[in-house]
Design a protein around this motif. Structure first.
Motif, PDB file in Angstrom:
ATOM      1  N   ARG A   1     -22.153 -36.612  36.769  1.00 42.27           N
ATOM      2  CA  ARG A   1     -23.274 -37.143  37.453  1.00 42.27           C
ATOM      3  C   ARG A   1     -24.316 -36.199  37.759  1.00 42.27           C
ATOM      4  NH1 ARG A   1     -22.238 -41.610  40.049  1.00 42.27           N
ATOM      5  NH2 ARG A   1     -22.695 -40.730  41.489  1.00 42.27           N
ATOM      6  N   SER A   2     -23.670 -35.406  38.156  1.00 41.77           N
ATOM      7  CA  SER A   2     -24.469 -33.724  38.959  1.00 41.77           C
ATOM      8  C   SER A   2     -23.544 -32.832  39.842  1.00 41.77           C
ATOM      9  CB  SER A   2     -24.449 -35.456  40.466  1.00 41.77           C
ATOM     10  OG  SER A   2     -25.277 -33.935  41.300  1.00 41.77           O
ATOM     11  N   ALA A   3     -23.943 -31.847  39.316  1.00 43.76           N
ATOM     12  CA  ALA A   3     -23.309 -30.391  39.614  1.00 43.76           C
ATOM     13  C   ALA A   3     -24.231 -30.313  40.868  1.00 43.76           C
ATOM     14  CB  ALA A   3     -23.899 -29.821  38.960  1.00 43.76           C
ATOM     15  N   LEU A   4     -23.320 -29.387  41.672  1.00 36.88           N
ATOM     16  CA  LEU A   4     -23.782 -29.166  43.051  1.00 36.88           C
ATOM     17  C   LEU A   4     -23.343 -27.329  42.878  1.00 36.88           C
ATOM     18  CD1 LEU A   4     -23.406 -29.042  46.117  1.00 36.88           C
ATOM     19  CD2 LEU A   4     -20.999 -29.890  46.051  1.00 36.88           C
ATOM     20  N   LEU A   5     -24.700 -26.896  43.592  1.00 40.42           N
ATOM     21  CA  LEU A   5     -24.299 -25.369  43.816  1.00 40.42           C
ATOM     22  C   LEU A   5     -24.028 -25.731  45.193  1.00 40.42           C
ATOM     23  CD1 LEU A   5     -24.314 -22.409  42.947  1.00 40.42           C
ATOM     24  CD2 LEU A   5     -27.872 -23.485  43.194  1.00 40.42           C
ATOM     25  N   ILE A   6     -23.445 -24.726  45.838  1.00 38.73           N
ATOM     26  CA  ILE A   6     -23.597 -24.206  46.698  1.00 38.73           C
ATOM     27  C   ILE A   6     -23.811 -22.938  47.736  1.00 38.73           C
ATOM     28  CG2 ILE A   6     -21.673 -24.158  48.684  1.00 38.73           C
ATOM     29  CD1 ILE A   6     -20.009 -26.380  47.549  1.00 38.73           C
ATOM     30  N   ASP A   7     -25.217 -22.752  47.802  1.00 46.11           N
ATOM     31  CA  ASP A   7     -25.667 -21.150  48.156  1.00 46.11           C
ATOM     32  C   ASP A   7     -26.336 -20.498  47.426  1.00 46.11           C
ATOM     33  OD1 ASP A   7     -24.926 -22.200  50.525  1.00 46.11           O
ATOM     34  OD2 ASP A   7     -22.833 -20.257  51.313  1.00 46.11           O
ATOM     35  N   THR A   8     -27.619 -20.237  47.642  1.00 47.78           N
ATOM     36  CA  THR A   8     -27.908 -20.079  46.952  1.00 47.78           C
ATOM     37  C   THR A   8     -28.925 -17.772  47.073  1.00 47.78           C
ATOM     38  OG1 THR A   8     -30.404 -19.718  48.011  1.00 47.78           O
ATOM     39  CG2 THR A   8     -29.600 -21.415  46.557  1.00 47.78           C
ATOM     40  N   GLY A   9     -27.119 -17.622  47.783  1.00 48.23           N
ATOM     41  CA  GLY A   9     -27.348 -15.579  47.660  1.00 48.23           C
ATOM     42  C   GLY A   9     -28.237 -14.966  48.760  1.00 48.23           C
ATOM     43  N   ALA A  10     -28.913 -13.817  48.588  1.00 51.63           N
ATOM     44  CA  ALA A  10     -29.384 -13.067  49.646  1.00 51.63           C
ATOM     45  C   ALA A  10     -30.888 -12.096  49.641  1.00 51.63           C
ATOM     46  CB  ALA A  10     -28.400 -12.175  50.250  1.00 51.63           C
ATOM     47  N   THR A  11     -30.762 -13.009  48.069  1.00 48.91           N
ATOM     48  CA  THR A  11     -32.235 -12.821  47.561  1.00 48.91           C
ATOM     49  C   THR A  11     -33.249 -13.699  46.563  1.00 48.91           C
ATOM     50  OG1 THR A  11     -31.216  -9.825  46.942  1.00 48.91           O
ATOM     51  CG2 THR A  11     -33.234 -10.753  45.806  1.00 48.91           C
ATOM     52  N   ALA A  12     -34.727 -13.954  47.408  1.00 50.00           N
ATOM     53  CA  ALA A  12     -35.592 -14.698  47.295  1.00 50.00           C
ATOM     54  C   ALA A  12     -35.860 -14.448  45.401  1.00 50.00           C
ATOM     55  CB  ALA A  12     -36.649 -14.578  47.603  1.00 50.00           C
ATOM     56  N   GLU A  13     -36.697 -12.970  44.653  1.00 49.52           N
ATOM     57  CA  GLU A  13     -37.256 -12.829  43.409  1.00 49.52           C
ATOM     58  C   GLU A  13     -36.586 -12.743  42.380  1.00 49.52           C
ATOM     59  OE1 GLU A  13     -37.065 -10.970  46.345  1.00 49.52           O
ATOM     60  OE2 GLU A  13     -38.904 -10.103  47.407  1.00 49.52           O
TER      61      GLU A  13
ATOM     62  N   TYR B   1     -28.792 -35.544  33.940  1.00 49.84           N
ATOM     63  CA  TYR B   1     -27.587 -34.838  34.884  1.00 49.84           C
ATOM     64  C   TYR B   1     -27.987 -33.788  35.792  1.00 49.84           C
ATOM     65  CZ  TYR B   1     -22.720 -32.373  35.839  1.00 49.84           C
ATOM     66  OH  TYR B   1     -22.062 -32.311  35.870  1.00 49.84           O
ATOM     67  N   ARG B   2     -27.375 -34.173  36.832  1.00 53.03           N
ATOM     68  CA  ARG B   2     -28.209 -33.340  38.629  1.00 53.03           C
ATOM     69  C   ARG B   2     -27.789 -32.602  38.207  1.00 53.03           C
ATOM     70  NH1 ARG B   2     -31.838 -38.106  38.524  1.00 53.03           N
ATOM     71  NH2 ARG B   2     -32.896 -37.716  40.444  1.00 53.03           N
ATOM     72  N   LEU B   3     -28.563 -31.831  39.521  1.00 52.18           N
ATOM     73  CA  LEU B   3     -28.157 -30.354  40.888  1.00 52.18           C
ATOM     74  C   LEU B   3     -28.350 -31.109  41.819  1.00 52.18           C
ATOM     75  CD1 LEU B   3     -27.545 -27.243  40.328  1.00 52.18           C
ATOM     76  CD2 LEU B   3     -29.371 -27.679  39.985  1.00 52.18           C
ATOM     77  N   ILE B   4     -27.736 -30.758  42.848  1.00 53.26           N
ATOM     78  CA  ILE B   4     -27.537 -30.924  44.166  1.00 53.26           C
ATOM     79  C   ILE B   4     -27.628 -29.303  44.829  1.00 53.26           C
ATOM     80  CG2 ILE B   4     -26.926 -31.671  46.271  1.00 53.26           C
ATOM     81  CD1 ILE B   4     -25.795 -33.451  44.512  1.00 53.26           C
ATOM     82  N   VAL B   5     -28.671 -28.962  45.179  1.00 53.87           N
ATOM     83  CA  VAL B   5     -28.239 -27.360  45.762  1.00 53.87           C
ATOM     84  C   VAL B   5     -28.077 -27.372  47.629  1.00 53.87           C
ATOM     85  CG1 VAL B   5     -30.221 -25.402  46.045  1.00 53.87           C
ATOM     86  CG2 VAL B   5     -29.808 -26.429  44.726  1.00 53.87           C
TER      87      VAL B   5
ATOM     88  N   ASP C   1     -19.975 -37.240  45.924  1.00 59.52           N
ATOM     89  CA  ASP C   1     -19.357 -37.908  44.524  1.00 59.52           C
ATOM     90  C   ASP C   1     -20.256 -37.646  44.193  1.00 59.52           C
ATOM     91  OD1 ASP C   1     -18.610 -39.230  42.736  1.00 59.52           O
ATOM     92  OD2 ASP C   1     -18.317 -41.653  43.985  1.00 59.52           O
ATOM     93  N   LEU C   2     -19.766 -36.482  43.728  1.00 55.46           N
ATOM     94  CA  LEU C   2     -20.833 -36.304  42.108  1.00 55.46           C
ATOM     95  C   LEU C   2     -20.511 -37.016  41.019  1.00 55.46           C
ATOM     96  CD1 LEU C   2     -19.828 -32.113  42.885  1.00 55.46           C
ATOM     97  CD2 LEU C   2     -22.068 -33.396  43.830  1.00 55.46           C
ATOM     98  N   GLY C   3     -20.063 -37.787  40.828  1.00 54.41           N
ATOM     99  CA  GLY C   3     -19.619 -38.964  39.599  1.00 54.41           C
ATOM    100  C   GLY C   3     -18.522 -38.149  39.507  1.00 54.41           C
TER     101      GLY C   3
END
Ligand SMILES: [Zn+2]
Length: 290
Positions: free
Chosen positions: A68-80, A106-110, A159-161
Motif C-alpha cells: 500500500r505504501s513505501a517508506l522512505l527513512i531519512d532525507t539526507g544532509a542537503t535541502a536544495e 500508492y502512498r509514501l511515508i517519509v 504496516d506498509l501493506g
C-alpha cells in the motif's frame, strides 16, 4: 487493478549488500559520481547514499516498498534539489517499482531515524508530493504517528501493506531517535545509534538503555544485518576518518553484525558514563557530560 503479489512474510528475502559504496573523491568539485548512489538490496528494498562530495556526512537512506505504501527513512544532509535531487531519485524508484507492481493510490511515508540535520534536510522536497505523509521529526510527532504510549519501553508496528516494520524507540543519540526492524529482509536499521564511526552519545542513560533494548530485540528476532546511517571507520580496526573528511577510499563496510552491537553494549558497561572519546575497533564512542 491490484496485482496480487504474495504477502510479505517474515524473513522473505536475504538482502544483497555486496555493493561498493562511493566514498567521495580527492577533489569534491571534480567528483564524476552522481549526487545519490542507489542499490537495490532486493526487489522491494533500495538503499541510497548521499555523495560525500555533496556533504561530508554522506548519510545512507532507505526505501522500503509495501503493498500500500513505501517508506522512505531519512532525507539526507542537503535541502536544495539542484545539489541533492532526492525527490527525483525517490520518485524514479517508486515509478520503477509501480511499473513492475502496478497499483493505484500508492502512498509514501517519509520518516526519520532521528531529527538531526543530516537526516531530514530534504524533507521539504516532499512537502507538496501527493499521497505523502512526512513524520516528525520531534518526539511529539514521532509518538503520535506510530502510537507510542509508553515511550521508550515498547516498540510499535508500522504496516506498509503486507510488510510490517517494527519501530523501536532509540533515544540517547537524539531524543526522538527510532530504530527500524524490517521483518521482510530482517534488517535492523540503527540510524546513528550504531554504525562504523563516531557514535555521539547525548544522553548516556537513555543511550545505554537503547543499546540494551536492541540487544534484547536481537536475542528474540532473526537479524540479517544491522545498517546504520554513516561510515567513518577505515578498514584498519580502530582507525576512524576525522570528522569532516570527504574522501574515504578505505572505508569500513556498512553492514554490521549482532556481535558488534554486543561489543557496543560491553563497551558502554566498561566506560560506565565516563566522559571522553573511547576508541574501539568498530566505533569510537564520544560522550561529553554536560
Ligand atoms: Zn547523522
Amino acid at each position: 487493478m491490484t496485482s496480487r503479489t504474495r504477502t510479505f512474510g517474515p524473513g522473505g528475502r536475504v538482502p544483497d549488500l555486496a555493493v561498493e559504496w562511493h566514498a567521495g573523491w580527492p577533489s569534491a568539485k571534480h567528483d564524476p559520481a552522481p549526487e545519490i548512489q542507489s542499490h537495490a538490496a532486493e526487489e522491494h528494498t533500495v538503499i541510497m547514499r548521499q555523495n560525500m562530495s555533496v556533504n561530508f556526512e554522506a548519510p545512507f537512506m532507505f526505501l522500503l516498498f509495501g503493498h500500500r505504501s513505501a517508506l522512505l527513512i531519512d532525507t539526507g544532509a542537503t535541502a536544495e534539489p539542484e545539489y541533492f535531487p532526492l525527490r527525483e531519485v525517490v520518485d524514479a524508484h517508486i515509478a520503477d517499482w509501480l511499473e513492475r507492481h502496478p497499483r493505484e493510490d500508492y502512498r509514501l511515508i517519509v520518516a526519520h531515524t532521528h531529527g538531526h540535520g543530516d537526516h531530514k534536510a530534504a524533507d521539504g522536497q516532499f512537502a507538496d508530493r501527493p499521497r505523502t505523509r512526512i513524520v516528525g521529526p520531534g518526539l511529539e510527532a514521532v509518538t503520535a504517528f506510530y502510537g507510542f504510549d509508553d515511550w521508550p519501553a515498547t516498540p510499535r508496528e508500522l504496516d506498509l501493506g503486507g510488510r510490517v516494520v517494527d519501530v523501536i524507540p532509540g533515544p540517547g543519540h537524539h531524543a526522538s531517535a527510532t530504530v527500524f526492524y524490517d521483518r521482510w529482509t530482517r534488517l535492523l536499521l540503527t540510524g546513528d545509534t550504531l554504525y562504523p564511526g563516531h557514535l555521539y552519545v547525548q544522553d548516556w542513560d537513555a543511550y545505554k538503555a537503547t543499546v540494551d533494548r536492541l540487544v534484547s530485540w536481537c536475542d528474540e528476532h532473526p537479524v540479517s544485518h544491522l545498517l546504520g546511517c554513516h561510515v567513518e571507520m577505515s578498514t584498519e580496526p580502530g582507525e576512524a576518518y576525522p570528522r569532516g573528511w570527504s574522501h574515504q577510499p578505505d572505508e569500513a563496510a556498512l553492514p554490521m553484525k549482532v556481535e558488534q552491537l554486543r561489543a557496543l553494549q560491553t563497551a558502554l558497561e566498561e566506560i560506565g558514563g565516563a566522559p571522553g572519546v573511547h576508541e574501539y575497533d568498530d566505533f569510537h564512542i564520544w560522550y561529553r557530560a554536560d
